[in-house]
Design a protein around this motif. Structure first.
Motif, PDB file in Angstrom:
ATOM      1  N   ASP A 103       0.619  -1.167  -0.174  1.00  0.00           N
ATOM      2  CA  ASP A 103      -0.024   0.012  -0.072  1.00  0.00           C
ATOM      3  C   ASP A 103       0.913   1.152  -0.054  1.00  0.00           C
ATOM      4  O   ASP A 103       0.689   2.284  -0.515  1.00  0.00           O
ATOM      5  N   THR A 104       1.993   1.227   0.821  1.00  0.00           N
ATOM      6  CA  THR A 104       2.923   2.525   0.879  1.00  0.00           C
ATOM      7  C   THR A 104       3.271   2.818  -0.306  1.00  0.00           C
ATOM      8  O   THR A 104       3.383   3.885  -1.019  1.00  0.00           O
ATOM      9  N   VAL A 105       4.148   1.486  -0.925  1.00  0.00           N
ATOM     10  CA  VAL A 105       4.707   1.813  -2.110  1.00  0.00           C
ATOM     11  C   VAL A 105       3.909   2.241  -3.491  1.00  0.00           C
ATOM     12  O   VAL A 105       4.006   3.298  -4.036  1.00  0.00           O
ATOM     13  N   ARG A 106       2.601   1.665  -3.301  1.00  0.00           N
ATOM     14  CA  ARG A 106       1.526   1.955  -4.339  1.00  0.00           C
ATOM     15  C   ARG A 106       1.341   3.273  -4.249  1.00  0.00           C
ATOM     16  O   ARG A 106       1.197   4.101  -5.266  1.00  0.00           O
ATOM     17  N   ARG A 107       0.758   3.749  -3.073  1.00  0.00           N
ATOM     18  CA  ARG A 107       0.294   5.204  -3.146  1.00  0.00           C
ATOM     19  C   ARG A 107       1.765   6.266  -3.262  1.00  0.00           C
ATOM     20  O   ARG A 107       1.370   7.386  -3.862  1.00  0.00           O
TER      21      ARG A 107
END
Lengths: 326, 344
Positions: A318-322
């Motif tokens: 989630d963090t990388v994608r956001r």
């Protein structure tokens, strides 16, 4: 080539070095006849005998001091501190004694020793038996700090640590003891201060350590498969010495940096890496470096709570994608 | 409160028993004079602002260091505290090297990188002076473990003050050494004050080391720490035991610190008259009288005094003339490669 658990790799690593050098001795609580509380030293007492593999009282200061005195006078001791949280009761040796004796004596005193310890969370043991304390040690001049994530690295880095002329803190992750990996036959010797690129990628660099390495790898597969983001995974392995060249080289290629750290956020090892990249590779970056860490809290014991606070593959995805805006 | 009356529980020096012999007695005397003169000089240099940082003197406690050093063989190892100047000098480390370190000059024992509290001279068997109370007792155990493992005959001797007996590492080390039967000797210099507070006010037993010995299966030993002969004799017994593989000893030496805890301490907490009473039992005064009793000529004693004074004078001048340490040693010997690199 054989498949070995991380736990059995510890045994093989110690045995390899004790077989090679009769000056390598091993001491700790319950490590000899009982084979260790994590069963990571089973058989060593039988193989090397009571003079070289020794049970101690529950006296962490005595263990640390004895290892230091033996190292100063010519042995190559390996000492076990059962849980890394117990570093706090013998921290004098870690902070004041063995890292500083060479410097204070103007090079007269040498301290070639290895402190092995069970580090990290995942066993639902609560705040005093689950911590990741590698950053406690990383900040002390004179120490080296290693944290392997795979069986082959356990053997190779343990051998390198035993052969190293400086004091080395060797963090074994408790939640990795049962994990398995391929290990070549014969002697294995690695090099301290070398990171490993475990998965090449072009869109983002993720640096991780110990238990966070398999989680980062799992996240990278998902990011690729579900979001088309191609992450490069670096297993930092050695915090001191730190292989900044591998990390800077990767960031120059991917232009993004993420750290995945099990230690609580403040002064975690990733902060130092982010600082180095900001200082030296700022114009390589296409976005702010992002740290994914355990929050600044003592660790809760309950399984569902502990699982939520540690970085997970889901949180990494989630963090990388956001951050990459996809 | 422990006072000079404790002397009653201490075995008296054995009068005209000549078991020690003149050569050794002259050595014990000379060592004590070296310690006294060098430390008195350190104090004077401090008043001139030439000794920097802190310094913890053993003035009045010289008999302990001299007695043990006199009983040591080459290869035996000393582990000291921050009050370690005397033990370092007693092993034969040159006065100039010690004063140079106290004055933080380039000719110092560690070129000014360690300072007064960390005197170390591996070539003389001085394996370090440790400034964290109790830390070196387990370390001495480790050195003794190496001797045991290697079948070497050297003994590790660990000196510490009465205050050390109340920290955990003392108890961990005593138990560890006893269980592993290590060739180590623990020497408590009981100078009656932990730092500024009387040890008796903060300790559950009268003799802070000796009264704990039984907990570790060890003999209770209290000795007159102001009598170098008494210290030398008990040291020999402990060395014999250690070299025979019969394990550790714990020896409490009753003595008294003529100066304060450190250079910042005028020792105003002492009851009136206590220092004066102990000065009547000044170890060097006692020993000078003993030499005379044994028929050593006064000229011989004076000769030693003058010879030592000259050594200390010459060392003082050499240190005053010595340069400051160069800046390039700031980053040496952090790691074994000689440097300080923590990254590539």
């Amino acid at each position: 080539m054989a498949e070995l658990t991380y736990r059995d790799a510890v045994i093989r690593g110690i045995a390899q070095e004790m077989t090679r050098d009769p000056d390598v001795v091993f001491l700790g609580e319950d490590v000899a006849k009982a084979g260790g509380v994590f069963k990571a030293t089973v058989g060593l007492y039988e193989q090397f005998g009571p003079l070289r593999v020794r049970d101690t009282p529950i006296s962490e200061q005595a263990i640390m001091g004895a290892a230091m005195g033996a190292a100063m006078t010519g042995l190559k001791p390996i000492a076990e501190i059962m849980f890394s949280d117990f570093f706090a009761v013998c921290f004098d040796y870690i902070a004041n004694e063995f890292p500083k004796s060479r410097y204070m004596s103007n090079g007269q005193v040498k301290c070639p020793l290895v402190i092995r310890t069970g580090n990290g969370a995942g066993s639902r043991f609560g705040a005093q038996h689950s911590q990741s304390v590698e950053n406690w040690c990383m900040m002390i001049p004179g120490l080296k700090v290693v944290a392997p994530s795979s069986p082959v690295d356990v053997i190779g880095l343990l051998a390198a640590a035993v052969r190293d002329p400086d004091p080395v803190i060797f963090c074994e992750h408790k939640s990795l003891y049962a994990t398995k990996g391929e290990v070549p036959d014969g002697e294995i010797v690695d090099q301290l201060g070398t990171a490993k690129i475990l998965r090449p990628g072009k869109d983002a660099t993720i640096v991780a350590l110990a238990l966070m390495v398999p989680r980062a790898l799992e996240a990278a597969e998902k990011l690729k498969a579900e979001h088309g983001i191609d992450c490069e995974i670096i297993d930092v392995r050695s915090l001191v010495p730190l292989d900044t060249q591998t990390i800077l080289g990767s960031v120059a290629k991917t232009h993004r940096l993420f750290s995945v750290e099990e230690n609580p956020r403040l002064c975690g090892w990733g902060a130092e890496i982010v600082s180095i990249v900001a200082d030296e590779a700022f114009y390589d970056l296409d976005g702010p470096p992002v740290r994914i860490t355990t929050p600044h809290i003592p660790l809760p014991a309950a399984d569902i709570l502990e699982d939520v606070v540690l970085p997970t593959p889901g949180r990494i995805v989630d963090t990388v994608r956001r951050s990459l805006g996809s | 409160m422990a006072t000079i009356k404790d002397r009653a529980s201490v075995p008296a020096g054995s009068g005209l028993n000549d078991d020690i012999g003149e050569a050794k007695r002259l050595e014990l005397y000379r060592t004590q004079v070296v310690l006294r003169e060098a430390e008195q000089r350190a104090y004077d240099l401090f008043l001139q602002n030439l000794v920097k940082g802190t310094s913890h003197l053993s003035l009045g406690q010289e008999a302990v260091a001299a007695g043990f050093a006199g009983a040591m063989q080459k290869g035996d190892l000393s582990f000291c505290t921050y009050r370690g100047h005397a033990h370092t000098l007693a092993r034969g480390v040159p006065v100039e090297k010690v004063l140079g370190e106290l004055m933080q000059r380039d000719n110092g024992l560690m070129r000014g990188k360690g300072g007064s509290m960390h005197l170390t001279s591996v070539e003389h068997g001085v394996m370090g002076s440790y400034a964290i109370i109790g830390a070196h007792l387990p370390i001495a155990c480790g050195a003794a473990w190496r001797a045991q493992y290697k079948g070497a005959k050297d003994v590790s001797v660990c000196f510490f003050g009465d205050g050390t007996t109340n920290i955990g590492a003392f108890h961990e080390a005593l138990n560890f050494a006893a269980v592993w039967k290590l060739p180590v000797i623990f020497v408590c210099e009981n100078n009656l004050y932990m730092e500024y507070t009387p040890i008796s006010e903060v300790t559950a037993v009268e003799h802070p080391a000796a009264d704990r010995a039984a907990s570790y299966g060890l003999e209770r030993i209290v000795v007159d720490g102001n009598d170098a002969d008494a210290v030398y004799r008990i040291a020999q017994t402990a060395f014999t035991k250690a070299r025979a593989g019969k394990g550790p000893s714990l020896i409490e030496c009753m003595t008294y610190r003529h100066s304060g805890h450190s250079r910042a301490d005028p020792a105003k907490y002492r009851p009136e008259g206590e220092l004066e009473r102990w000065k009547l039992r000044d170890p060097i005064k006692i020993y000078r009288e003993r030499l005379l009793q044994f028929g050593v000529a006064e000229t011989v004693i004076k000769g030693i005094d003058n010879e030592v004074r000259k050594i200390v004078d010459d060392a003082t001048e050499a240190c005053k003339a010595a340069p400051n340490p160069p800046f390039d040693i700031i980053t040496t010997d952090v790691y074994a490669d000689g440097g300080w690199a923590w990254r590539n």
